[in-house]
Design an enzyme around this catalytic site. Structure first.
Site, short mmCIF file in Angstrom:
data_model
loop_
_atom_site.label_atom_id
_atom_site.label_comp_id
_atom_site.label_asym_id
_atom_site.label_seq_id
_atom_site.Cartn_x
_atom_site.Cartn_y
_atom_site.Cartn_z
N SER A 14 13.10 -0.14 2.70
CA SER A 14 13.48 0.68 3.45
C SER A 14 12.53 1.58 3.86
O SER A 14 11.52 1.90 3.17
CB SER A 14 14.43 1.70 2.62
OG SER A 14 14.69 2.82 3.16
N SER A 16 12.89 4.32 5.38
CA SER A 16 13.46 6.12 5.13
C SER A 16 12.56 6.86 4.45
O SER A 16 12.34 7.94 5.13
CB SER A 16 14.87 6.06 4.72
OG SER A 16 15.64 5.30 5.46
N LYS A 65 28.07 1.97 2.12
CA LYS A 65 28.54 2.90 3.14
C LYS A 65 30.00 3.38 3.00
O LYS A 65 30.43 4.41 3.38
CB LYS A 65 27.99 2.56 4.71
CG LYS A 65 26.61 2.53 4.84
CD LYS A 65 26.36 2.45 6.35
CE LYS A 65 24.74 2.15 6.59
NZ LYS A 65 24.63 1.97 7.78
N ASP A 102 24.55 7.02 12.27
CA ASP A 102 24.07 5.87 12.92
C ASP A 102 24.61 5.77 14.46
O ASP A 102 23.57 5.25 15.26
CB ASP A 102 24.86 4.55 12.35
CG ASP A 102 24.20 4.25 11.20
OD1 ASP A 102 23.00 4.59 10.61
OD2 ASP A 102 24.77 3.32 10.09
N THR A 153 35.62 -12.84 13.67
CA THR A 153 36.85 -12.73 13.08
C THR A 153 37.69 -11.77 14.09
O THR A 153 37.47 -10.46 14.05
CB THR A 153 36.78 -12.05 11.82
OG1 THR A 153 35.85 -12.78 10.92
CG2 THR A 153 38.34 -11.94 10.88
N GLY A 239 16.35 -2.35 17.18
CA GLY A 239 17.00 -1.07 16.51
C GLY A 239 15.91 0.12 15.74
O GLY A 239 16.41 0.62 15.09
P1 NDP Z 1 28.46 -6.15 8.48
O1 NDP Z 1 28.29 -6.88 7.50
O2 NDP Z 1 29.31 -4.94 8.20
O3 NDP Z 1 29.19 -6.95 9.68
C1 NDP Z 1 28.32 -8.00 10.09
C2 NDP Z 1 28.76 -8.66 11.41
O4 NDP Z 1 28.01 -9.73 11.77
C3 NDP Z 1 30.37 -8.66 11.59
O5 NDP Z 1 30.95 -8.49 12.68
C4 NDP Z 1 30.36 -10.39 11.45
O6 NDP Z 1 31.43 -11.05 11.80
C5 NDP Z 1 29.22 -10.81 12.08
N1 NDP Z 1 28.66 -12.20 11.57
C6 NDP Z 1 27.89 -12.36 10.46
N2 NDP Z 1 27.58 -13.70 10.43
C7 NDP Z 1 28.36 -14.18 11.52
C8 NDP Z 1 28.22 -15.59 12.24
N3 NDP Z 1 27.54 -16.46 11.74
N4 NDP Z 1 28.67 -15.76 13.32
C9 NDP Z 1 29.10 -14.78 14.00
N5 NDP Z 1 29.14 -13.49 13.50
C10 NDP Z 1 28.79 -13.30 12.51
O7 NDP Z 1 26.99 -5.67 8.77
P2 NDP Z 1 26.56 -4.02 9.27
O8 NDP Z 1 27.49 -3.97 10.62
O9 NDP Z 1 26.28 -3.15 8.48
O10 NDP Z 1 25.16 -4.64 10.23
C11 NDP Z 1 25.01 -5.46 11.23
C12 NDP Z 1 23.49 -5.35 11.80
O11 NDP Z 1 23.22 -3.95 12.02
C13 NDP Z 1 22.50 -5.62 10.76
O12 NDP Z 1 21.63 -6.32 11.09
C14 NDP Z 1 22.05 -4.43 10.40
O13 NDP Z 1 20.78 -4.49 9.86
C15 NDP Z 1 22.07 -3.52 11.64
N6 NDP Z 1 22.10 -1.98 11.37
C16 NDP Z 1 20.87 -1.41 11.96
C17 NDP Z 1 20.92 0.02 12.15
C18 NDP Z 1 19.67 0.75 12.43
O14 NDP Z 1 19.35 1.95 12.31
N7 NDP Z 1 19.11 0.08 13.31
C19 NDP Z 1 21.89 0.85 11.24
C20 NDP Z 1 22.90 -0.07 10.62
C21 NDP Z 1 22.93 -1.47 10.78
P3 NDP Z 1 32.97 -11.11 10.87
O15 NDP Z 1 33.47 -9.92 10.88
O16 NDP Z 1 33.57 -12.44 11.36
O17 NDP Z 1 32.25 -11.47 9.45
#
Ligand code: NDP
Length: 271
Positions: A14, A16, A65, A102, A153, A239
């Site tokens: 992190s 942060s 979270k 965020d 999904t 990001g």
């Molecule tokens: P989540 O685990 O909550 O969500 C992941 C998402 O990715 C879901 O929509 C999931 O789909 C999709 N996904 C995962 N694998 C696949 C695949 N093989 N094919 C298609 N879709 C896929 O993660 P977060 O939402 O917390 O984080 C998402 C990204 O955002 C991360 O990379 C994280 O590091 C980044 N992030 C960056 C921040 C910043 O400050 N820059 C702050 C917060 C997050 P499904 O619903 O179908 O599983």
């Protein structure tokens, strides 16, 4: 000295603490900010310990979270809508308030650092997880033409479109149905860049007017940014700026002062 923390698992990487210590130095604030690795089933106990030791606030990251959202006594409107808390403020009356910074972080990065106004823009969000939930409200408050959400999904995209529909035009659409559409801004809110993969967005959604924003950041261009560049996108952004901007918003909630973010972003880019 006020004590702040970031709680997560994993937490070793992190950034942060670096960011908040730089903010504190800039504004001459006497604070401490440390990482805490929390066992997956121990979040509430750990948080209670930190609260009784006099913590003033903390950031919450993956995978806590959602639990923090359930645990907080009070929720800001953004955290209530996002169903996720990334910032906790310890109030004088002993309660804790959960916020989600965020989305504001993303919007501030786009607007302040990249001069990208969002009004009337056609926006696509790939992904419907925690990050997508956190960014929808601040994006819709900027009056885009519409926001489409595509997700592996589909039901999760439908849930979000329904939940946020009172804030503006937001639709769920399956990836393969995007082939006759173009977008001004495409946001990758999936975790696919971690595996050097890209979401299955048809190439034709991208043209020379499209900006691509990957919520993930890395030392090199992410797979999503590389893909956008190959297709001739106008701009590709990662990001890192969002990370610093969401931290600045947390710092403001805790210290009631806004740090300069540009110098911190530049410092992290050099590192
Ligand atoms: P989540 O685990 O909550 O969500 C992941 C998402 O990715 C879901 O929509 C999931 O789909 C999709 N996904 C995962 N694998 C696949 C695949 N093989 N094919 C298609 N879709 C896929 O993660 P977060 O939402 O917390 O984080 C998402 C990204 O955002 C991360 O990379 C994280 O590091 C980044 N992030 C960056 C921040 C910043 O400050 N820059 C702050 C917060 C997050 P499904 O619903 O179908 O599983």
């Amino acid at each position: 000295m006020k004590k702040y923390y970031v709680l997560g698992n994993p937490i070793e990487h992190s950034m942060s603490p670096i960011i908040h210590r730089m903010f504190a130095k800039q504004l001459d604030r006497n604070i401490s900010y440390d990482r805490v690795k929390v066992a997956v089933d121990n979040f509430q106990t750990q948080l209670k310990q930190l609260l009784s030791s006099g913590m003033s606030g903390c950031n919450i990251t993956v995978p806590f979270k959602g639990v923090a959202w359930e645990f907080a006594d009070n929720l800001s409107p953004s955290a209530a809508m996002a169903e996720a808390v990334n910032t906790i403020v310890c109030e004088n009356d002993g309660t804790i308030t959960g916020h989600n910074t965020d989305g504001v972080g993303l919007v501030n990065d786009l607007f302040c650092n990249y001069n990208l106004p969002l009004n009337n823009k056609k926006i696509l969000i790939a992904g419907a997880g925690g990050a997508a939930r956190g960014i929808l409200q601040p994006l819709l408050q900027r009056h885009p033409a519409h926001i489409s959400i595509s997700n592996r999904t589909h039901e999760k995209a439908q849930y979000l479109a329904q939940k946020f529909s009172h804030l503006g035009p937001v639709y769920a659409i399956r990836y393969h149905r995007l082939s006759d559409q173009s977008f001004d801004l495409i946001i990758n809110a999936t975790s696919l860049s971690l595996d050097a993969a890209v979401p299955p967005i048809p190439d034709c959604c991208i043209d020379s007017n499209t900006t691509l924003y990957d919520l993930m950041y890395a030392n090199e261009l992410t797979s999503f940014q590389l893909w956008g560049k190959q297709l001739g996108a106008l701009k590709t952004i990662d990001g890192l700026g969002m990370l610093v901007e969401q931290a600045a918003e947390s710092f403001f909630l805790w210290q009631n002062s806004r740090p300069d973010t540009q110098s911190v972003i530049e410092h992290l880019k050099k590192k």
